[in-house]
Enzyme design. Structure first.
Site, PDB file in Angstrom:
ATOM      1  CE1 TYR A 186      68.772  63.169 -20.571  1.00 19.12           C
ATOM      2  CE2 TYR A 186      69.565  64.798 -22.130  1.00 19.12           C
ATOM      3  CZ  TYR A 186      68.973  63.576 -21.880  1.00 19.12           C
ATOM      4  OH  TYR A 186      68.595  62.779 -22.919  1.00 19.12           O
ATOM      5  CD  GLU A 203      71.874  62.001 -23.334  1.00 21.57           C
ATOM      6  OE1 GLU A 203      71.959  63.212 -23.619  1.00 21.57           O
ATOM      7  OE2 GLU A 203      71.685  61.120 -24.196  1.00 21.57           O
ATOM      8  CD  GLN A 223      65.330  57.066 -30.432  1.00 21.79           C
ATOM      9  OE1 GLN A 223      65.564  57.840 -31.345  1.00 21.79           O
ATOM     10  NE2 GLN A 223      66.186  56.854 -29.440  1.00 21.79           N
ATOM     11  CG  HIS A 247      75.131  63.010 -27.743  1.00 23.64           C
ATOM     12  ND1 HIS A 247      75.496  62.478 -26.519  1.00 23.64           N
ATOM     13  CD2 HIS A 247      73.841  63.420 -27.599  1.00 23.64           C
ATOM     14  CE1 HIS A 247      74.458  62.569 -25.685  1.00 23.64           C
ATOM     15  NE2 HIS A 247      73.456  63.141 -26.306  1.00 23.64           N
ATOM     16  CG  HIS A 263      71.947  67.686 -26.450  1.00 21.26           C
ATOM     17  ND1 HIS A 263      72.087  67.766 -25.085  1.00 21.26           N
ATOM     18  CD2 HIS A 263      71.696  66.382 -26.710  1.00 21.26           C
ATOM     19  CE1 HIS A 263      71.944  66.567 -24.543  1.00 21.26           C
ATOM     20  NE2 HIS A 263      71.691  65.708 -25.516  1.00 21.26           N
ATOM     21  CD  GLU A 264      70.452  65.196 -29.878  1.00 24.63           C
ATOM     22  OE1 GLU A 264      71.195  64.240 -29.619  1.00 24.63           O
ATOM     23  OE2 GLU A 264      69.504  65.531 -29.132  1.00 24.63           O
ATOM     24  CG  ASP A 318      63.971  53.837 -21.928  1.00 22.86           C
ATOM     25  OD1 ASP A 318      65.073  54.011 -22.497  1.00 22.86           O
ATOM     26  OD2 ASP A 318      63.004  53.306 -22.482  1.00 22.86           O
ATOM     27  NE  ARG A 367      61.181  67.057 -27.691  1.00 22.98           N
ATOM     28  CZ  ARG A 367      61.849  68.200 -27.629  1.00 22.98           C
ATOM     29  NH1 ARG A 367      61.480  69.214 -28.397  1.00 22.98           N
ATOM     30  NH2 ARG A 367      62.887  68.327 -26.826  1.00 22.98           N
ATOM     31  N   GLY A 391      63.330  64.759 -28.735  1.00 28.12           N
ATOM     32  CA  GLY A 391      63.741  66.003 -29.365  1.00 28.12           C
ATOM     33  C   GLY A 391      64.754  65.719 -30.453  1.00 28.12           C
ATOM     34  N   GLY A 392      65.765  64.970 -30.071  1.00 29.97           N
ATOM     35  CA  GLY A 392      66.805  64.636 -31.025  1.00 29.97           C
ATOM     36  C   GLY A 392      67.463  63.329 -30.656  1.00 29.97           C
ATOM     37  CG  MET A 393      68.707  58.920 -31.548  1.00 34.80           C
ATOM     38  SD  MET A 393      69.094  58.627 -29.785  1.00 34.80           S
ATOM     39  CE  MET A 393      70.672  57.769 -29.948  1.00 34.80           C
ATOM     40  CD  GLU A 394      72.770  60.463 -28.730  1.00 38.56           C
ATOM     41  OE1 GLU A 394      71.628  60.941 -28.860  1.00 38.56           O
ATOM     42  OE2 GLU A 394      73.142  59.856 -27.710  1.00 38.56           O
ATOM     43  CG  ASN A 395      70.408  57.928 -34.803  1.00 40.50           C
ATOM     44  OD1 ASN A 395      69.266  58.323 -35.022  1.00 40.50           O
ATOM     45  ND2 ASN A 395      70.664  57.050 -33.850  1.00 40.50           N
TER      46      ASN A 395
HETATM   47  N1  BES Z   1      70.236  60.575 -26.573  1.00 39.92           N
HETATM   48  C1  BES Z   1      69.175  61.470 -26.298  1.00 39.92           C
HETATM   49  C2  BES Z   1      67.827  60.939 -26.700  1.00 39.92           C
HETATM   50  C3  BES Z   1      67.293  59.841 -25.838  1.00 39.92           C
HETATM   51  C4  BES Z   1      67.014  60.065 -24.521  1.00 39.92           C
HETATM   52  C5  BES Z   1      67.002  58.613 -26.370  1.00 39.92           C
HETATM   53  C6  BES Z   1      66.496  59.054 -23.752  1.00 39.92           C
HETATM   54  C7  BES Z   1      66.509  57.590 -25.604  1.00 39.92           C
HETATM   55  C8  BES Z   1      66.254  57.797 -24.291  1.00 39.92           C
HETATM   56  C9  BES Z   1      69.373  62.808 -27.005  1.00 39.92           C
HETATM   57  O1  BES Z   1      70.691  63.177 -27.189  1.00 39.92           O
HETATM   58  C10 BES Z   1      68.743  63.873 -26.166  1.00 39.92           C
HETATM   59  O2  BES Z   1      69.196  64.093 -25.088  1.00 39.92           O
HETATM   60  N2  BES Z   1      67.704  64.497 -26.674  1.00 39.92           N
HETATM   61  C11 BES Z   1      66.975  65.545 -25.990  1.00 39.92           C
HETATM   62  C12 BES Z   1      67.313  66.865 -26.616  1.00 39.92           C
HETATM   63  C13 BES Z   1      67.944  67.873 -25.825  1.00 39.92           C
HETATM   64  C14 BES Z   1      68.329  67.732 -24.442  1.00 39.92           C
HETATM   65  C15 BES Z   1      68.240  69.172 -26.476  1.00 39.92           C
HETATM   66  C16 BES Z   1      65.500  65.281 -26.159  1.00 39.92           C
HETATM   67  O3  BES Z   1      65.143  64.404 -26.921  1.00 39.92           O
HETATM   68  O4  BES Z   1      64.713  65.999 -25.537  1.00 39.92           O
HETATM   69 ZN    ZN Z   2      71.617  63.706 -25.421  1.00 40.83          ZN
END
Ligand code: BES
Ligand code: ZN
Length: 619
Positions: A392, A329, A150, A310, A306-307, A384, A566, A279-283
């Site tokens: 968001y 975001e 990650q 991205h 969402h992902e 972070d 998570r 939740g997710g990561m947009e790799n």
């Molecule tokens: N890019 C983010 C994940 C992320 C956030 C990585 C902060 C590192 C630091 C990802 O696209 C994201 O926003 N994920 C959300 C999901 C969502 C809003 C549906 C999450 O992980 O909750």
């Molecule tokens: Zn995101």
């Protein structure tokens, strides 16, 4: 907050002109830039380490430059050499600085002759902040070990030595060796039919920022969900995942119709073990996703919208620094809403917009002023910290406001033009504003003043009269909640049989803090929320029940906390426990048992909660 790390009190004033370099990287892109990465990795499960060889192709910018400075974190460096265009190697001098707690160790390489490439041979630490290693027993099917990365925000440096700044983009090729029977996946084109022979290769032909570098390996099978999409997951999970994510191709087609072609080839999804910290990561080409969205009724698939979004906002047009992360975001959350609306209807999209806006309204006033801004001063903020609800929720609210003022047709054309104009570039907030002014604000005068735009971006709070969607279903829930709390409506008379996940979230989000214990017991007797398999509901429910003093829920809450790594779903439950001495002791005992299954980021976040509670308890 999204990451749920404490916000640093960033009361530091700094003129915007001082923002040239990325404060979260040691790289010096004005001297030299990495343009391509050639990565050779061996996955060593028993040692919990990667044995790596990274060959960086360089574009020297300053003729007087003498060094290449890379970001590293807890890497062991074995050798550094220059490689010329003919492939001939020669050793280079280098120094690894003492580690900075947040930024890691700068690796300064002496390279006065400006070599075409530099090659670093290294190993990662078993405690690498950007990797998690799991025993077979910690996976769903318990047959193979599992590992995943990650990298966002600044953790790529813990598994590859590189210029770890989103302003710098490079293409990559990787060769990975792994034990037989394990499948390796990366943020590149993946071949679902690749034999499990322990010898994998990947190409990412598009220039990407380092935080999109990703790898995972384990007992993974593949199930097609469309012509250019598939899910990767452990065998016992893949069927459920393929069903939950069966609308993926429709989502891609919807986004393309709005914002132009999907430029990455395939869009695959990898479902990770429940310890995945987000939740997710947009790799790119391979979104990483938490299994907590597999609830069986597709109610949480906005995560995929969402992902996937991205792929335009973030991966195609990238925030140049963590301070600009709302460009990733906020824009993505807006696009997510458009995909959700097109596929599942406006009522659901409106509910999700309202949930996020209401949560922001509740939290933003308590944040330090600087953190309330879409584009904050980065000094005093960790990478972070900038990834908060402000990026968001306020970011997407700003875009919904623009859409409302200019009309959908004009705003859609504008946004599509924005993605095309900045495709495969990393940009600052100011570059976005410089494009916004002539292409929307000045083009259609009288809709929004430039001062209003600047308030959204640089001011604290949320502008007065920011528009909110109507949701008759949420209004009804507000009405029922009030009646229930006033004693006019019994819990079993709540009209909750047909509530979807979002409606339960809304009901619970707006219960008082704390809710009287008798009310909590009444809700549970009627609706049996304790033990819910839906972790979005569980997180909210346990937080309320613990705050109300309901010890009966403790075992189920501990099960939730142990099962789910998570951060967003587990940390609030720890936080609720930490408010009383008894609760804190129980949470610490739960943590002691669960810790080995948690990702390093989850461990760090929970430790912060404990440290704060203990500091408070001391006289
Ligand atoms: N890019 C983010 C994940 C992320 C956030 C990585 C902060 C590192 C630091 C990802 O696209 C994201 O926003 N994920 C959300 C999901 C969502 C809003 C549906 C999450 O992980 O909750
Ligand atoms: Zn995101």
């Amino acid at each position: 907050m999204r990451l749920l790390r404490p916000l640093a009190l960033g009361a530091f004033a700094l003129p915007l002109t001082a923002l040239a370099a990325d404060p979260h990287s040691n790289a010096q892109p004005d001297q030299v830039k990495v343009t391509h990465l050639d990565l050779d990795l061996k996955i060593d499960f028993p040692q919990r380490q990667l044995d790596g060889r990274a060959t960086l192709t360089l574009d020297w910018k300053n003729p007087a430059a003498t060094t290449l400075v890379l970001d590293t974190s807890a890497l062991k460096i074995a050798s550094v050499e220059a490689v010329d265009e003919a492939g001939k190697a020669s050793a280079l001098g280098y120094a690894l600085a003492a580690p900075d707690k947040e930024l890691g160790s700068a690796l300064t390489i002496q390279a006065p002759n400006h070599p075409h490439q530099v090659r670093i041979v290294y190993t990662t630490s078993p405690e690498a902040s950007g990797l998690q290693w799991l025993n077979p027993a910690q996976t769903a099917d318990k047959t193979q070990p599992f590992m995943f990365s990650q990298s966002e925000s600044i953790y790529a440096r813990s598994w590859v030595p590189l210029q770890d700044s989103p302003a710098i983009r490079f293409t990559y090729h990787a060769h990975v060796s792994a034990p037989k029977d394990v499948r390796v996946a990366m943020s590149a084109l993946n071949d679902a039919k690749h034999p499990l022979d322990g010898d994998f290769s990947f190409d990412q032909p598009h220039p990407i920022p380092s935080y999109l570098l990703a790898i995972a390996a384990g007992d993974l099978t593949v199930r097609e969900t469309g012509p250019r999409s598939a899910v990767y997951a452990e065998p016992s999970v893949v069927g459920k995942a393929a069903h939950e994510f069966e609308d993926t191709e429709q989502m891609i087609a919807t986004a393309e119709k709005l914002y132009g072609p999907y430029r990455w080839g395939r869009y695959d999804l990898l479902v990770l073990p429940p310890s995945f910290p987000y939740g997710g990561m947009e790799n790119p080409d391979m979104t990483f996703a938490t299994p907590t969205v597999l609830v069986g009724d597709k109610s949480l698939v906005s995560l995929v919208s969402h992902e996937l979004a991205h792929s335009w906002s973030g991966n195609l047009v990238t925030a140049a620094s963590w301070r600009d992360i709302w460009l990733n975001e906020g824009v993505t959350t807006y696009v997510q809403g458009r995909i959700t609306e097109a596929l599942y209807g406006k009522p659901l999209a409106d509910e999700e917009a309202l949930l996020s806006a209401r949560a922001l309204q509740k939290s933003i006033g308590g944040m330090p002023p600087n953190a309330q801004k879409l584009a904050p001063e980065p000094r005093g903020m960790s990478a972070d910290d900038t990834l908060s609800d402000v990026a968001y929720s306020k970011g997407s609210w700003f875009l919904r406001t623009l859409e409302q003022r200019y009309g959908r047709e004009r705003f859609d054309a504008y946004l599509r033009g924005y993605f095309d104009h900045f495709a495969f570039q990393s940009i600052t907030t100011e570059q976005m504003l410089d494009y916004l002014k002539p292409n929307l604000i000045d083009k259609y005068p009288g809709k929004m003043s430039w001062n209003e735009v600047k308030d959204w971006v640089y001011d604290t709070g949320v502008p007065k009269h920011a528009p909110l969607p109507d949701s008759p279903r949420f209004d009804r829930i507000d009405h029922e909640r009030s009646g229930f709390l006033a004693g006019k409506l019994a819990a079993d008379k709540l009209d909750a049989k047909g509530w979807n996940t979002q409606e339960w979230m809304y009901f619970l989000d707006r219960l008082p803090d704390p809710t009287p214990l008798a009310k909590i017991r009444e809700i549970d007797a009627a609706w049996h929320l304790t033990g819910t398999p839906n972790a979005e509901i569980g997180m909210r429910w346990y937080s309320h029940a613990i705050a109300a003093g309901d010890k009966d829920v403790w075992p189920a809450a501990a099960e939730h906390m142990t099962r789910i790594g998570r951060i967003y779903l587990t940390l609030p439950v720890y936080g609720a426990f930490a408010k009383t001495p008894d609760g804190l002791a129980f949470a610490e005992a739960t943590y002691a048992k669960a810790k080995d299954g948690y990702h390093p980021l989850t461990q760090a976040a929970i430790k912060t909660v404990f440290d704060k509670a203990e500091a408070k308890a001391k006289p």
